[in-house]
Design a protein around this motif. Structure first.
Motif, PDB file in Angstrom:
ATOM      1  N   HIS A 186       0.764  -1.234  -0.265  1.00 49.80           N
ATOM      2  CA  HIS A 186      -0.044  -0.031  -0.167  1.00 49.80           C
ATOM      3  C   HIS A 186       0.788   1.160  -0.045  1.00 49.80           C
ATOM      4  O   HIS A 186       1.579   1.431   0.946  1.00 49.80           O
ATOM      5  N   VAL A 187       0.707   2.188  -0.959  1.00 50.65           N
ATOM      6  CA  VAL A 187       1.379   3.375  -0.937  1.00 50.65           C
ATOM      7  C   VAL A 187       0.714   4.330  -1.364  1.00 50.65           C
ATOM      8  O   VAL A 187      -0.235   4.429  -2.577  1.00 50.65           O
ATOM      9  N   VAL A 188       0.421   5.465  -0.729  1.00 47.60           N
ATOM     10  CA  VAL A 188      -0.609   6.550  -1.095  1.00 47.60           C
ATOM     11  C   VAL A 188      -0.135   7.344  -2.426  1.00 47.60           C
ATOM     12  O   VAL A 188       1.246   7.381  -2.348  1.00 47.60           O
ATOM     13  N   GLY A 189      -0.754   7.419  -3.278  1.00 47.12           N
ATOM     14  CA  GLY A 189      -0.398   8.126  -4.528  1.00 47.12           C
ATOM     15  C   GLY A 189       0.056   7.182  -5.492  1.00 47.12           C
ATOM     16  O   GLY A 189       0.595   7.575  -6.513  1.00 47.12           O
ATOM     17  N   GLY A 190       0.444   5.935  -5.090  1.00 55.17           N
ATOM     18  CA  GLY A 190       0.876   5.061  -6.071  1.00 55.17           C
ATOM     19  C   GLY A 190      -0.157   4.325  -6.868  1.00 55.17           C
ATOM     20  O   GLY A 190      -1.259   4.761  -7.013  1.00 55.17           O
ATOM     21  N   LEU A 191       0.160   3.485  -7.571  1.00 56.84           N
ATOM     22  CA  LEU A 191      -0.778   2.513  -8.189  1.00 56.84           C
ATOM     23  C   LEU A 191      -1.631   1.697  -7.446  1.00 56.84           C
ATOM     24  O   LEU A 191      -1.566   1.262  -6.321  1.00 56.84           O
ATOM     25  N   PRO A 192      -2.653   1.137  -7.917  1.00 58.36           N
ATOM     26  CA  PRO A 192      -3.685   0.484  -6.923  1.00 58.36           C
ATOM     27  C   PRO A 192      -2.795  -0.797  -6.258  1.00 58.36           C
ATOM     28  O   PRO A 192      -2.194  -1.310  -6.627  1.00 58.36           O
ATOM     29  N   PRO A 193      -3.288  -1.013  -5.043  1.00 63.13           N
ATOM     30  CA  PRO A 193      -4.291  -0.260  -4.128  1.00 63.13           C
ATOM     31  C   PRO A 193      -3.926   0.980  -3.777  1.00 63.13           C
ATOM     32  O   PRO A 193      -2.727   0.994  -3.138  1.00 63.13           O
ATOM     33  N   VAL A 194      -4.692   2.127  -3.476  1.00 62.40           N
ATOM     34  CA  VAL A 194      -4.224   3.408  -3.120  1.00 62.40           C
ATOM     35  C   VAL A 194      -4.805   3.657  -1.709  1.00 62.40           C
ATOM     36  O   VAL A 194      -5.915   3.402  -1.486  1.00 62.40           O
ATOM     37  N   ASP A 195      -3.968   3.933  -0.569  1.00 64.52           N
ATOM     38  CA  ASP A 195      -4.536   4.284   0.784  1.00 64.52           C
ATOM     39  C   ASP A 195      -5.306   5.562   0.873  1.00 64.52           C
ATOM     40  O   ASP A 195      -5.148   6.542  -0.057  1.00 64.52           O
ATOM     41  N   VAL A 196      -6.059   5.717   1.584  1.00 68.69           N
ATOM     42  CA  VAL A 196      -6.951   6.851   2.112  1.00 68.69           C
ATOM     43  C   VAL A 196      -6.491   7.415   3.369  1.00 68.69           C
ATOM     44  O   VAL A 196      -6.634   6.496   4.374  1.00 68.69           O
ATOM     45  N   VAL A 197      -6.133   8.838   3.479  1.00 66.04           N
ATOM     46  CA  VAL A 197      -5.889   9.351   4.718  1.00 66.04           C
ATOM     47  C   VAL A 197      -7.074  10.220   5.135  1.00 66.04           C
ATOM     48  O   VAL A 197      -7.141  11.262   4.116  1.00 66.04           O
ATOM     49  N   VAL A 198      -7.795  10.323   6.157  1.00 64.63           N
ATOM     50  CA  VAL A 198      -8.601  11.137   6.522  1.00 64.63           C
ATOM     51  C   VAL A 198      -8.376  11.629   8.078  1.00 64.63           C
ATOM     52  O   VAL A 198      -8.153  11.172   8.878  1.00 64.63           O
ATOM     53  N   GLY A 199      -8.924  12.975   8.163  1.00 60.99           N
ATOM     54  CA  GLY A 199      -9.119  13.346   9.258  1.00 60.99           C
ATOM     55  C   GLY A 199     -10.643  14.003   9.441  1.00 60.99           C
ATOM     56  O   GLY A 199     -11.026  14.786   8.776  1.00 60.99           O
TER      57      GLY A 199
END
Length: 94
Positions: free
Chosen positions: A7-20
């Motif tokens: 999992h790498v944010v901004g990479g190819l799928p799968p893309v992680d989601v970061v939320v506040g």
């Protein structure tokens, strides 16, 4: 973002989601299934998050804007999930 898998944010799928979510928690979710990968507890409500690699390890880190009470930015390491630094400052609240 998540150092223990693919999992790498901004990479190819799968893309992680970061939320506040306006609570004191930053959530990192698996973008494919919505499973919580990890979370980080902040001292007050998280009003904004930004992703950038501040330490040059090619893994995105999380800048969490904390307001209105503490008016603080906390930089969270996307690999170790630990605080890199924090800075109290004037932050415009929504």
């Amino acid at each position: 973002m998540y150092g223990g898998g693919d999992h790498v944010v901004g990479g190819l799928p799968p893309v992680d989601v970061v939320v506040g979510t306006g609570t004191s928690i930053v959530w990192v979710l698996d973008g494919e299934g919505g499973v919580v990968l990890w979370s980080y507890s902040c001292p007050a409500a998280v009003e904004h998050v930004e992703l950038l690699d501040v330490n040059g390890d090619k893994i995105l880190d999380i800048a969490a804007g904390i307001a209105p009470s503490s008016r603080q930015v906390i930089m969270i390491d996307g690999d170790t999930q630990l605080e890199l630094w924090s800075l109290s400052m004037e932050i415009a609240s929504n």
